[in-house]
Design an enzyme around this catalytic site. Structure first.
Site, mmCIF file in Angstrom:
data_model
loop_
_atom_site.group_PDB
_atom_site.id
_atom_site.type_symbol
_atom_site.label_atom_id
_atom_site.label_comp_id
_atom_site.label_asym_id
_atom_site.label_seq_id
_atom_site.Cartn_x
_atom_site.Cartn_y
_atom_site.Cartn_z
ATOM 1 N N ASP A 260 -0.534 8.333 1.276
ATOM 2 C CA ASP A 260 -0.518 9.664 0.689
ATOM 3 C C ASP A 260 -1.643 9.856 -0.312
ATOM 4 O O ASP A 260 -1.605 9.283 -1.399
ATOM 5 C CB ASP A 260 0.840 9.905 0.016
ATOM 6 C CG ASP A 260 0.958 11.316 -0.508
ATOM 7 O OD1 ASP A 260 0.179 12.182 -0.071
ATOM 8 O OD2 ASP A 260 1.831 11.560 -1.358
ATOM 9 N N ASP B 211 -6.500 16.737 1.811
ATOM 10 C CA ASP B 211 -5.282 15.956 1.939
ATOM 11 C C ASP B 211 -5.157 15.380 3.340
ATOM 12 O O ASP B 211 -5.369 16.077 4.324
ATOM 13 C CB ASP B 211 -4.072 16.837 1.611
ATOM 14 C CG ASP B 211 -2.801 16.025 1.514
ATOM 15 O OD1 ASP B 211 -2.884 14.849 1.134
ATOM 16 O OD2 ASP B 211 -1.729 16.561 1.825
#
Ligand SMILES: *[C@@H]1O[C@H](CO)[C@@H](O)[C@H](O)[C@H]1NC(C)=O
Ligand SMILES: *[C@@H]1O[C@H](CO)[C@@H](O)[C@H](O)[C@H]1NC(C)=O
Ligand SMILES: *[C@@H]1O[C@H](CO)[C@@H](O)[C@H](O)[C@H]1NC(C)=O
Ligand SMILES: *[C@@H]1O[C@H](CO)[C@@H](O)[C@H](O)[C@H]1NC(C)=O
Ligand SMILES: *[C@@H]1O[C@H](CO)[C@@H](O)[C@H](O)[C@H]1NC(C)=O
Length: 457
Positions: free
Chosen positions: A125, A333
């Site tokens: 992440d 992201d």
């Protein structure tokens, strides 16, 4: 030439992705201003070169049809979105411990912890910092593919004391019979436990195992929620001091994501290895990273404009700029699949695609869950034309290959734009990052996008 040919539709991606990023958007409003006071215990990694690990999508290797992939991801996204909307309207701030986002669990990587080492697979992440895994004694653990980690069985594991640097960081820790933490994610998932440190071992596909001692991580004994994909924990690659990249002190990392339709392993590269192909491609691919004090973990970039075909979208350069109050801006992201653009920009982009695509706008966009789909011609599917798409970041113009923004599904008879609108923050999602080496240089504070055939790395 304003149009580009897609010769074979089969090569286009076939999975629709969900709205996990909306979590992020809402998180910006509820997050706390965190000033980490934590000094990172940099590891001296003996491999100067750094190392690389493989990463796979959560749905990797499953025999799913395109439609099933679509439905799974939309479902994931919807559940998160609903939860979070509810939370945002009721939140007093109490139940949010840190500005963290679990990603949608789009990528998993293998590693192992302890001595003797116990294998685990963890969600990668780039939108959060903490590294954690489920630990004994579990009061509540979700099912995981490997045994739950037991600190007492590892000869190299030690609990982190309250006075240690690890425990001083952020507001997620509490001194109570050791260093305890609680992390709540936007979708009502959470992990609670104690901080420990141990040796982490990564399997480098080229040079073999790389072991790094004293990595601080959360030992989760009470872990709730369904958001953690098929992993046994999570590895934060954010900009904050607790993330793996910060703890390694290697200064840079990169990832190279293979096409979603290909069922091939992607790569994450740490240290000097990260800029693998940088020398051949140079500075022309580099854009500055922007820091948002309200969201210190996120990698913000400046997107100043977008060109569709030959048309520069009519909007001020500042449309997607990070505002002083911490709103707006664009982050990169890996855990968000679609790209989300500030509403005004998305409207303009959608209009331009409608006018330049030579296909009829589909009426099934709603049921598919994407904003803009076109009906594929009933005969001759072999080629359709789509306009070029160029993203103008500060200092670099990035032209995306068509499969990075158009998703076709011949079985449903549509081709859809893999982008959506966002009412707050913009997000460069992972479909748009396919076959690019995305290099995060934490020392120079830049990000580079280097066209790379990721399955050949
Ligand atoms: C991780 O380990 C699992 C189980 O051994 C394996 O199936 C998978 O291919 C591995 N993933 C990567 C990226 O190496
Ligand atoms: C994807 O690749 C994995 C590993 O090579 C293989 O086991 C699996 O059968 C493949 N799945 C599909 C649907 O091709
Ligand atoms: C994948 O699923 C399809 C349809 O359900 C089936 O026909 C095919 O044999 C499966 N392939 C594999 C490798 O399991
Ligand atoms: C660390 O602390 C936890 C919880 O307080 C305890 O269960 C565990 O046994 C401790 N581990 C070690 C290695 O001391
Ligand atoms: C690295 O760059 C060289 C020269 O531009 C190129 O030929 C090569 O394919 C690139 N490597 C990868 C893995 O894309």
């Amino acid at each position: 030439m304003t149009q580009m040919r897609i010769v074979s539709l089969v090569f286009l991606m076939d999975s629709f992705q969900s709205l996990p990023s909306l979590l992020l958007l809402l998180l910006t409003t509820t997050s706390l201003l965190v000033q980490p006071s934590f000094s990172t215990p940099h590891q001296s990694l003996n491999t100067k070169l750094g190392f690389r690990v493989g990463a796979t999508r959560v749905d990797y290797g499953k025999n799913l049809t395109k439609l099933q992939l679509v439905q799974r991801s939309l479902h994931r996204g919807r559940a998160r979105l609903e939860m979070f909307t509810k939370m945002a309207t009721t939140a007093s701030g109490n139940n949010i411990q840190a500005p963290i986002f679990p990603g949608s669990g789009e990528f998993l990587m293998n590693m192992s912890i302890g001595t003797p080492s116990v294998p685990m697979s963890a969600i990668l992440d780039t939108g959060s910092d903490l590294i954690w895994t489920q630990c004994m004694p579990c009061t509540k653990c979700f099912d995981q593919p490997t045994p739950v980690f037991d600190t007492t069985k590892s000869s190299t594991c030690s609990n982190v004391s309250c006075t240690s640097d690890f425990c001083q960081d952020m507001n997620v820790f509490k001194c109570m019979d050791g260093c305890k933490y609680l992390y709540s994610y936007g979708d009502e998932s959470s992990t609670e436990g104690f901080m420990a440190q141990d040796t982490f071992t990564f399997e480098d596909s080229g040079s073999g195992p790389v072991s790094i001692p004293n990595i601080g991580f959360g030992c989760g004994v009470n872990n709730q929620g369904t958001g953690f994909g098929q992993g046994s924990g999570l590895v934060g690659l954010g900009r904050g001091p607790l993330s793996l990249v910060s703890q390694l002190g290697l200064g840079k990392f990169s990832y190279c994501l293979t096409s979603i339709s290909e069922n091939k392993t992607s790569n994450v590269l740490f240290g000097a290895l990260a800029d693998l192909n940088y020398s051949t491609s140079g500075a022309s691919h580099r854009t500055p990273l922007v820091q948002n004090p309200f969201q210190p973990s996120f990698y913000y970039v400046s997107l100043e404009g977008i060109t569709i075909g030959e048309t520069l979208l009519p909007m001020p350069k500042s449309t997607m700029k990070l505002k002083e109050d911490g709103s707006g801006g664009m982050i990169i992201d890996s855990g968000t699949t679609l790209t989300y653009l500030q509403e005004e920009a998305f409207r303009a982009l959608k209009m331009e695609f409608k006018s330049q695509m030579k296909l009829r706008v589909s009426e099934s966009s709603d049921t598919i869950g994407l904003d803009l789909c076109f009906d594929l011609p009933t005969e001759d599917l072999s080629e359709i034309t789509v306009p070029k798409l160029k993203l103008h970041f500060e200092g670099v113009d990035l032209e995306l290959p068509p499969e990075n923004y158009m998703i076709s599904d011949p079985s449903m008879g549509v081709v859809c734009l893999a982008m959506a609108a966002s009412s707050r923050m913009s997000i460069l999602g992972n479909i748009q990052q396919q076959n690019l080496l995305v290099l995060h240089d934490l020392e120079k504070e830049t990000v580079s996008f280097i066209p790379t055939q990721c399955d050949q790395l």
